[in-house]
Design a protein around this motif. Structure first.
Motif, short mmCIF file in Angstrom:
data_model
loop_
_atom_site.label_atom_id
_atom_site.label_comp_id
_atom_site.label_asym_id
_atom_site.label_seq_id
_atom_site.Cartn_x
_atom_site.Cartn_y
_atom_site.Cartn_z
N TYR A 5 20.37 -41.67 3.12
CA TYR A 5 19.98 -40.06 2.47
C TYR A 5 21.70 -39.89 2.23
O TYR A 5 22.03 -39.04 1.27
CB TYR A 5 19.60 -39.84 3.23
N SER A 35 24.32 -41.82 0.99
CA SER A 35 24.84 -42.12 0.30
C SER A 35 23.94 -41.84 -1.21
O SER A 35 24.56 -42.16 -2.24
CB SER A 35 23.82 -44.16 0.34
N GLU A 36 22.31 -41.23 -1.37
CA GLU A 36 21.76 -40.80 -2.14
C GLU A 36 22.50 -39.69 -2.55
O GLU A 36 22.54 -39.02 -3.57
CB GLU A 36 20.69 -40.61 -1.70
N MET A 37 22.49 -38.67 -1.79
CA MET A 37 23.47 -37.17 -1.76
C MET A 37 25.25 -37.69 -2.43
O MET A 37 25.20 -36.28 -3.30
CB MET A 37 23.50 -36.11 -0.26
N GLU A 82 25.75 -40.13 -4.47
CA GLU A 82 25.84 -40.69 -5.78
C GLU A 82 25.19 -39.21 -6.59
O GLU A 82 25.93 -38.90 -7.45
CB GLU A 82 24.84 -41.18 -5.93
N LEU A 83 24.56 -38.50 -5.25
CA LEU A 83 24.19 -36.92 -7.11
C LEU A 83 25.58 -36.25 -6.93
O LEU A 83 25.96 -35.35 -7.82
CB LEU A 83 23.23 -36.54 -6.07
N ASN A 84 25.98 -35.74 -5.98
CA ASN A 84 27.75 -34.67 -6.32
C ASN A 84 28.32 -35.73 -6.97
O ASN A 84 29.25 -34.95 -7.50
CB ASN A 84 27.77 -35.02 -4.86
N GLN A 85 28.19 -37.59 -7.22
CA GLN A 85 29.18 -37.71 -8.24
C GLN A 85 28.92 -37.13 -9.65
O GLN A 85 29.75 -37.18 -10.51
CB GLN A 85 29.00 -39.22 -7.82
N VAL A 86 27.76 -36.87 -10.11
CA VAL A 86 27.00 -36.73 -11.45
C VAL A 86 28.18 -35.83 -11.67
O VAL A 86 28.58 -35.07 -13.08
CB VAL A 86 25.84 -36.76 -11.58
N THR A 87 27.96 -34.01 -10.73
CA THR A 87 28.69 -33.06 -10.65
C THR A 87 30.32 -32.86 -10.53
O THR A 87 31.01 -32.25 -11.49
CB THR A 87 27.73 -32.06 -10.20
#
Length: 290
Positions: free
Chosen positions: A78, A80-82, A84-89
C-alpha cells in the motif's frame, strides 16, 4: 550506516500541512489502532544542509499482541502504491522518512527504519514523532535519525538520536490560512469563518508592518536619547534587515507596487472568469437532450 548524512547545522523545514495531515490520520485511525504511522515526503539536496518536509500520507498497519510479544505489520505494498500515485502529481517529492504518533519511540521503530532505509536510497530516513496526547496543552514534535551502534562482529543495534533545528516553514497560502485560524481561535465566533479576498490580506499585512515599524522607531529613538541601553544583537538584526532591501526612490517603488497590484487583479479576474465558464459548462452538460 552512520550519522554523517546529517550535520548539526542541518535545517529541517516542516510545512504546517504535514502536521494537519498527521492529526487527521490520528483522529480517523481504526479503534483498534493505538497510533498512526505514515510516509514523509519532501525535498532534499545532496549539496545543501536544508531538508523540507512538504507532504505525507498514511500507511495502513496492524498492531497485535502474540503472547507477550507485540507485533507490528506495515502494509508495504500500500505504501509503494501511494507513493507511485503521489509521483504523478508531485514528481519533485521524494521519500525522506516516516512519522508516528505517541509520547515516545515505539518498539516498531527499528523495523520501520529498516523498511524506509531501502525506500530513501542513499540517505538515512528521518523519523518524525508527534505527541497527539497534548501533554501540558502542547503538541510536542520531535525529529530523529538512527545511528548504528554495537561491537564489530557482535550484536548491533540502532540508537535514535534527536536532530536539532526543527523549524516551521510557511508559504503564502499557508501563512494566510494559519493567520485566519489563529484569529478565530483567539476570538471564537458562532459563524463559520471564510477566507477574505487577497487585497484584504494585503491591507492587514501592511497594518502589521506599520505597527512593527513603529516599535522599531520607538526603540531607535530611545537608544539615541539614551533612554534605553543599546543591544548589539538587535542592532545587527536591524542592519541585516535594512541591507536586504534594495534601495529605490519613492517613484520607482510606486510604479512597481501599482504594476504588481494590476497583475494580481488581472489574475483574480481571469480565475473568476474560468470558474464561471466551468460552472456554465457543467450546467449545460447536465441539460437533457431534445
Amino acid at each position: 550506516m552512520s550519522i554523517s548524512n546529517y550535520k548539526l547545522q542541518t535545517n529541517v523545514r516542516l510545512h504546517p500541512v504535514v502536521l494537519f495531515q498527521i492529526i487527521s490520520a490520528y483522529e480517523r485511525r481504526p479503534k483498534s489502532a493505538k497510533m498512526s504511522v505514515g510516509t514523509l515526503l519532501g525535498r532534499r539536496d545532496k549539496g545543501s544542509d536544508v531538508i523540507e518536509i512538504t507532504n505525507s500520507f498514511t500507511v495502513q498497519h496492524k498492531e497485535q499482541i502474540v503472547g507477550d510479544v507485540e507485533q507490528f505489520k506495515l502494509d508495504t505494498q500500500y505504501a509503494s502504491e501511494m507513493f507511485e500515485l503521489n509521483q504523478v502529481t508531485y514528481p519533485q517529492e521524494k521519500i525522506i522518512g516516516w512519522y508516528g504518533t505517541g509520547k515516545s519511540l515505539s518498539r516498531s521503530a527499528a523495523a520501520m527504519h529498516t523498511f524506509y532505509s531501502r525506500e530513501c536510497g542513499d540517505f538515512q530516513p528521518l523519523h518524525l514523532l508527534v505527541d497527539t496526547t497534548l501533554r501540558g496543552g502542547r503538541m510536542t514534535t520531535r525529529l530523529y535519525c538512527a545511528v548504528m551502534m554495537g561491537v564489530p562482529g557482535g550484536t548491533k543495534g540502532l540508537l535514535f538520536t534527536q536532530l536539532p533545528l526543527l523549524t516551521m516553514d510557511t508559504e503564502g497560502d499557508e501563512s494566510i490560512a494559519l493567520r485566519t485560524m489563529q484569529k478565530y481561535a483567539l476570538h471564537p465566533t458562532k459563524q463559520v469563518g471564510r477566507m477574505l479576498p487577497e487585497l484584504v490580506h494585503v491591507v492587514d499585512a501592511i497594518r502589521e508592518l506599520a505597527v512593527k515599524l513603529d516599535l522599531v522607531l520607538r526603540y531607535v529613538n530611545d537608544v539615541l536619547e539614551r533612554k534605553r541601553r543599546p543591544d548589539n544583537s538587535v542592532g545587527r538584526a536591524l542592519h541585516d534587515a535594512l541591507t536586504s532591501v534594495p534601495m529605490m526612490d519613492a517613484e520607482s517603488f510606486r510604479l512597481m507596487f501599482n504594476t504588481n497590484v494590476r497583475d494580481m487583479l488581472l489574475s483574480i479576474t481571469l480565475s473568476t472568469m474560468i470558474k464561471t465558464q466551468m460552472e456554465l459548462t457543467e450546467k449545460l452538460s447536465c441539460l437533457p437532450d431534445h
